[in-house]
Design a protein around this motif. Structure first.
Motif, mmCIF file in Angstrom:
data_model
loop_
_atom_site.group_PDB
_atom_site.id
_atom_site.type_symbol
_atom_site.label_atom_id
_atom_site.label_comp_id
_atom_site.label_asym_id
_atom_site.label_seq_id
_atom_site.Cartn_x
_atom_site.Cartn_y
_atom_site.Cartn_z
ATOM 1 N N GLY A 129 0.804 -1.213 0.000
ATOM 2 C CA GLY A 129 0.000 0.000 0.000
ATOM 3 C C GLY A 129 0.836 1.261 0.000
ATOM 4 N N LEU A 130 1.910 1.262 0.796
ATOM 5 C CA LEU A 130 2.812 2.415 0.781
ATOM 6 C C LEU A 130 3.478 2.562 -0.583
ATOM 7 C CD1 LEU A 130 4.531 2.081 4.278
ATOM 8 C CD2 LEU A 130 2.830 3.799 3.599
ATOM 9 N N GLY A 155 -1.681 -8.385 -8.944
ATOM 10 C CA GLY A 155 -0.792 -8.595 -7.821
ATOM 11 C C GLY A 155 -1.126 -7.649 -6.683
ATOM 12 N N GLY A 156 -0.403 -7.780 -5.575
ATOM 13 C CA GLY A 156 -0.717 -6.989 -4.401
ATOM 14 C C GLY A 156 -0.637 -5.502 -4.628
ATOM 15 N N GLY A 158 -0.530 -3.945 -7.533
ATOM 16 C CA GLY A 158 -1.419 -3.576 -8.634
ATOM 17 C C GLY A 158 -2.856 -3.369 -8.206
ATOM 18 N N LEU A 159 -3.363 -4.252 -7.341
ATOM 19 C CA LEU A 159 -4.751 -4.131 -6.898
ATOM 20 C C LEU A 159 -4.976 -2.881 -6.057
ATOM 21 C CD1 LEU A 159 -5.429 -7.864 -5.998
ATOM 22 C CD2 LEU A 159 -6.381 -6.597 -7.941
ATOM 23 N N LEU A 160 -4.026 -2.545 -5.211
ATOM 24 C CA LEU A 160 -4.157 -1.341 -4.398
ATOM 25 C C LEU A 160 -3.943 -0.085 -5.236
ATOM 26 C CD1 LEU A 160 -2.332 -2.450 -1.122
ATOM 27 C CD2 LEU A 160 -4.785 -2.443 -1.618
ATOM 28 N N LEU A 161 -2.977 -0.144 -6.152
ATOM 29 C CA LEU A 161 -2.703 1.002 -7.012
ATOM 30 C C LEU A 161 -3.920 1.346 -7.859
ATOM 31 C CD1 LEU A 161 0.571 1.718 -8.918
ATOM 32 C CD2 LEU A 161 -1.606 1.874 -10.127
ATOM 33 N N LEU A 281 4.458 8.593 7.931
ATOM 34 C CA LEU A 281 3.134 8.672 8.540
ATOM 35 C C LEU A 281 2.140 9.405 7.660
ATOM 36 C CD1 LEU A 281 3.906 9.221 12.326
ATOM 37 C CD2 LEU A 281 3.442 7.094 11.088
ATOM 38 N N GLU A 282 2.605 10.355 6.852
ATOM 39 C CA GLU A 282 1.689 11.015 5.917
ATOM 40 C C GLU A 282 1.130 10.006 4.930
ATOM 41 O OE1 GLU A 282 3.997 14.118 4.192
ATOM 42 O OE2 GLU A 282 3.641 15.538 5.839
ATOM 43 N N ARG A 283 1.998 9.153 4.402
ATOM 44 C CA ARG A 283 1.535 8.135 3.460
ATOM 45 C C ARG A 283 0.692 7.077 4.176
ATOM 46 N NH1 ARG A 283 3.809 9.483 -1.116
ATOM 47 N NH2 ARG A 283 5.892 10.417 -1.155
ATOM 48 N N ALA A 284 1.172 6.638 5.335
ATOM 49 C CA ALA A 284 0.482 5.583 6.074
ATOM 50 C C ALA A 284 -0.893 6.033 6.548
ATOM 51 C CB ALA A 284 1.326 5.144 7.262
ATOM 52 N N SER A 285 -1.012 7.296 6.945
ATOM 53 C CA SER A 285 -2.288 7.789 7.446
ATOM 54 C C SER A 285 -3.380 7.688 6.394
ATOM 55 C CB SER A 285 -2.132 9.243 7.902
ATOM 56 O OG SER A 285 -3.375 9.771 8.329
#
Length: 329
Positions: A129-130, A155-156, A158-161, A281-285
């Motif tokens: 995800g990151l 793929g992992g 790809g699906l999130l992107l 944390l900006e990306r993770a949030s």
């Protein structure tokens, strides 16, 4: 004692061994995490095989995990014992550690988790995800209305992107290896899917874009897709290479980018887009918020217990997986 999947030499999945190890004690700035799940990623295969050298063997594999903080070292204030967290073993040359009951992790790399996200989901989504986030928001900031091409769309990453890109307002073309993977990609954000080996990727992309091509290609496959990626780009388009699942990209003459339309090529890595805890944390949030609210889905399609890590590697290496793969502890 605790369990860990380690390698004592480089090689195929058969070199993975389940060893008894000491959990260890966190030093200054570190935390001891009791893992509930570990993500399985292509980087693990590269490290196991020796394509990405590790400092010294034996070493525990695994770059992504989730669980609960058991103890913290001196000077740690960002987390405390009892906190649920996920992490990516960050930085270039970082030593992996998540295929284990316990991992010692830099506290600055820990991401706190809400109750809505379980350990398996967190271990499946954090690295991938990151990665999807920095690709879309950093390596090439995708804009509403743009059409993008993403390889390995089932793929992992790809699906999130694809799901994140749709939320931005982009149109997503994905490439996959089978009809079943095409269905999965279409159900998770892709507007169009091209199947490797059955269709000419670049020709289909041109057809879908009125002959113009796309402004950006996100390519985690490498050797097998590099030429098609270049051929799919519009004038001054950008190829973002972030993986080599099919092998390293062969050397090429940089001047080839000129007659193709003054193209750009970049090799991107997560470590360069999470250089500080603030940036992490900006990306993770945003990622955690999207998953916790159900705005994007994290399809875990394969789970194995820790002791069956070799089977997980064989399946991933044989391209018999889709979505996310995790080891449970």
């Amino acid at each position: 004692m605790a369990r860990a999947i380690r390698i004592h030499r480089n090689g195929g999945p058969e070199v993975l061994t389940l060893d008894d190890v000491e959990p260890g004690t966190p030093g200054p700035g570190q935390a001891l995490v009791r893992n509930g799940a570990a993500g399985v990623n292509f980087i693990d295969l590269h490290q196991r095989a020796g394509r990405y050298p590790l400092p010294a063997l034996p070493v525990t594999l695994g770059m992504e995990g989730a669980g609960r903080v058991e103890a913290v070292g001196a000077g740690v204030s960002v987390v405390k014992p009892g906190d649920r967290v996920s992490y990516v073993m960050g930085g270039h040359g970082a030593v992996p550690a998540s295929y284990a009951d316990y991992s010692i992790v830099d506290a600055a790399a820990l991401i706190q988790l809400p109750d809505e996200i379980d350990d398996a989901t967190a271990a499946a989504m954090t690295l991938k995800g990151l990665t999807a986030h920095y690709l879309l928001r950093g390596a090439y900031p995708v804009q509403p209305g743009q059409t993008i091409l993403a390889h390995a769309a089932a793929g992992g990453v790809g699906l999130l992107l694809a799901q994140m890109a749709k939320r931005i307002g982009a149109r997503v073309i994905g490439t996959v290896g089978s009809e079943a993977k095409a269905e999965l990609a279409l159900a998770h954000g892709c507007d169009h899917v091209v199947i490797y080996g059955k269709e000419d990727v670049a020709a289909r992309v041109r057809a879908l874009t009125g002959g113009e091509g796309v402004p950006v290609v996100f390519d985690a496959v490498g050797k097998d897709t590099f030429q098609a990626s270049l051929d799919s780009l519009q004038v001054r388009g950008t190829l973002v290479s972030f993986g080599t699942a099919s092998g390293p990209i062969p050397p090429f003459n940089i001047f080839e980018l000129n007659p193709r339309g003054s193209l750009y090529v970049t090799s991107a890595g997560l470590a360069w887009y999470t250089r500080s805890r603030t940036e992490l944390l900006e990306r993770a949030s945003e990622l955690v918020g999207l998953v916790a609210t159900g705005a994007i889905k994290v399809p875990i399609r394969q789970q194995w217990p820790l002791e069956d890590a070799a089977e997980a590697h064989r399946a991933l290496e044989g391209r018999r997986t889709s979505g996310m793969t995790v080891l449970t502890l």
